[in-house]
Enzyme design. Structure first.
Site, PDB file in Angstrom:
ATOM      1  CB  ALA A  24      42.829  35.946  78.194  1.00 31.44           C
TER       2      ALA A  24
ATOM      3  CB  ALA B 287      46.352  29.914  76.140  1.00 31.97           C
TER       4      ALA B 287
ATOM      5  CB  THR C 118      35.708  27.804  65.398  1.00 34.70           C
ATOM      6  OG1 THR C 118      36.985  28.309  66.105  1.00 34.70           O
ATOM      7  CG2 THR C 118      35.542  28.731  64.373  1.00 34.70           C
TER       8      THR C 118
ATOM      9  CG  HIS D 274      41.084  28.004  68.077  1.00 35.36           C
ATOM     10  ND1 HIS D 274      42.431  27.638  67.503  1.00 35.36           N
ATOM     11  CD2 HIS D 274      41.856  28.976  68.761  1.00 35.36           C
ATOM     12  CE1 HIS D 274      43.452  27.961  67.845  1.00 35.36           C
ATOM     13  NE2 HIS D 274      42.951  29.022  68.777  1.00 35.36           N
TER      14      HIS D 274
ATOM     15  CG  PHE E 241      45.660  36.202  70.987  1.00 31.62           C
ATOM     16  CD1 PHE E 241      46.287  35.973  69.564  1.00 31.62           C
ATOM     17  CD2 PHE E 241      44.403  36.551  71.013  1.00 31.62           C
ATOM     18  CE1 PHE E 241      45.348  35.884  68.651  1.00 31.62           C
ATOM     19  CE2 PHE E 241      43.461  36.655  69.865  1.00 31.62           C
ATOM     20  CZ  PHE E 241      44.027  36.255  68.608  1.00 31.62           C
TER      21      PHE E 241
ATOM     22  CD  GLU F 292      51.596  29.506  71.354  1.00 29.29           C
ATOM     23  OE1 GLU F 292      51.166  28.982  70.311  1.00 29.29           O
ATOM     24  OE2 GLU F 292      50.978  30.270  71.836  1.00 29.29           O
TER      25      GLU F 292
ATOM     26  CG  PHE G  96      45.100  26.792  83.984  1.00 26.03           C
ATOM     27  CD1 PHE G  96      45.805  26.573  82.881  1.00 26.03           C
ATOM     28  CD2 PHE G  96      43.969  26.918  84.142  1.00 26.03           C
ATOM     29  CE1 PHE G  96      45.179  26.758  81.494  1.00 26.03           C
ATOM     30  CE2 PHE G  96      43.040  26.900  83.034  1.00 26.03           C
ATOM     31  CZ  PHE G  96      43.488  26.907  81.758  1.00 26.03           C
TER      32      PHE G  96
END
Length: 142
Positions: A68, A44, A74, A76, A12, A46, A101
């Site tokens: 990232a 992230a 929001t 989200h 992203f 996925e 991670f």
């Protein structure tokens, strides 16, 4: 450590993803990896699925999950961070294949840049090093 490793990366934020990939690949190669394959997904959220595919393939000793998530206006951010972390943990526990991670969960771009692409807070390298440590422990304990 002669083994093949996977990097799963959410793209992203492409520039951050590239920095994380470079540092994770460098850590794997420095440790003597036989090879490193990179699998890209949109974000992230996925990452657990691609980590599962890689882990279940039997081709990889471990998977470094990178990406990232930068907080916005929001909630989200909270869902994406929590679910990607939980999903990655679930994959490694279910498969026995170490999955790290290495997702930046930050407030802003400056924090993300400080944690990618070099330095002692480099999440890409730290994720690869975590995978390598778990692989070594698995070998030691088996």
């Amino acid at each position: 450590m002669m083994a093949r490793y996977a990097i799963a990366v959410g793209t992203f934020y492409r520039d951050l993803a590239d920095r994380l990939i470079d540092s994770a690949r460098g850590a794997f190669e420095e440790a003597g990896a036989e090879g490193v394959d990179v699998f890209e997904v949109p974000g992230a959220y996925e990452l657990p699925m691609v980590a599962k595919y890689a882990a279940e393939s039997g081709r990889y000793a471990g998977v470094a999950c990178l990406g990232a998530v930068i907080r916005g206006e929001t909630t989200h951010y909270d869902y994406v961070c929590g679910e990607s972390a939980r999903g990655i943990m679930d994959v490694q526990l279910a498969t026995g294949v170490p999955c790290a991670f290495g997702v930046l969960t930050v407030e802003n771009l400056d924090q993300a840049l400080a944690r990618s692409g070099g330095g002692k807070r480099d999440q890409g390298a730290h994720a690869a090093e975590a995978v390598l440590a778990l692989v070594a422990l698995r070998e030691q304990l088996s």
